[in-house]
Design an enzyme around this catalytic site. Structure first.
Site, PDB file in Angstrom:
ATOM      1  CG  ASP A 182       2.577  -5.181   2.336  1.00 38.67           C
ATOM      2  OD1 ASP A 182       3.799  -5.291   2.407  1.00 38.67           O
ATOM      3  OD2 ASP A 182       1.968  -4.110   2.551  1.00 38.67           O
ATOM      4  N   GLY A 229      -2.263  -9.764   3.682  1.00 41.41           N
ATOM      5  CA  GLY A 229      -2.062 -10.453   2.407  1.00 41.41           C
ATOM      6  C   GLY A 229      -0.601 -10.750   2.102  1.00 41.41           C
ATOM      7  CG  ASN A 233      -0.250  -0.069   2.503  1.00 36.20           C
ATOM      8  OD1 ASN A 233       0.505   0.837   2.849  1.00 36.20           O
ATOM      9  ND2 ASN A 233      -0.440  -1.154   3.250  1.00 36.20           N
ATOM     10  CE1 TYR A 241      -5.624  -1.768  -0.972  1.00 34.66           C
ATOM     11  CE2 TYR A 241      -4.022  -1.548  -2.734  1.00 34.66           C
ATOM     12  CZ  TYR A 241      -4.440  -1.241  -1.457  1.00 34.66           C
ATOM     13  OH  TYR A 241      -3.677  -0.404  -0.660  1.00 34.66           O
TER      14      TYR A 241
END
Ligand code: AR6
Length: 179
Positions: free
Chosen positions: A33, A31, A23, A125
């Site tokens: 990340d 997730g 992000n 997303y």
């Protein structure tokens, strides 16, 4: 240049670069990340904080990409990109294509020969995995055919590493149907 579609965990891939679906804050999240930050160790968060203090005080814009080291990952580098968030009204496929294109460009600048992508924007997303796959394959092909980009790139292998069997099947079908 080869494209491989694999089912698995991107944090385990022995490639030069793995791409993080981050992000704009670059300071971690859920997730893929979260998985990348856990596997790379706290040094990755420190490197991201360093980027925020220096060249990216306002964060990384949607569609842009920036590299850090991979620290405890098998991959030598992580290229962080920010996919468009459909829940925030970011529905322009050009933003998603930019994530793939700019990541390939960043990997080329590092001298990488191999890169692994997750299904950027297909999780939290909210993008449809089929559309992500179509945009991704198109962006890889455009990168290769653009003068001064793909032609001079040392990249030999582009992997798509999908976390679920369903998404892997969607990517395989989209690849077979793509021009
Ligand atoms: N390896 C490969 N793919 C994975 C892994 C993994 N270890 N873990 C999850 N995926 P998401 P986004 C898949 O939500 O939609 C974060 O909080 C997942 O199943 O990780 O771009 C960021 O900080 C899905 O198919 O990324 C942002 O806030 C794909 O990776 C936001 O989520 C992408 O899902 C970004 O959302």
């Amino acid at each position: 240049m080869r494209i491989d579609i694999l089912h698995g965990d991107i944090t385990t891939r022995p490639v030069d670069v793995i791409v993080n679906a981050a992000n704009s804050s670059l300071l971690g999240g859920g997730g893929v990340d979260g998985a990348i930050h856990r596997a790379a160790g706290p040094e990755l968060l420190e490197a991201c904080r360093g980027l925020r203090r220096s060249e990216l005080p306002g964060g990384l814009p949607v569609g842009a990409a920036v590299a850090t080291a991979g620290f405890r990952l098998p991959a030598r580098w992580v290229v962080h990109t920010v996919g468009p968030n459909r829940h925030a009204g970011q529905t322009d496929p050009a933003l998603l294509a930019s994530c793939f294109g700019k990541s390939l460009k960043a990997a080329t600048g590092l001298g990488a020969r191999s890169i692994a992508f997750p299904a950027i924007s297909a999780g939290i997303y909210g993008w449809d995995a089929r559309q992500v796959a179509e945009v991704a394959f198109d962006a890889v092909r455009s990168f290769w055919s653009s003068p001064g980009a793909g032609s001079g790139s040392p990249l030999e292998l582009v992997e798509f590493v999908l976390f679920s069997e369903d998404t892997t099947a969607v990517f395989r079908a989209a690849f077979e149907a793509s021009p």
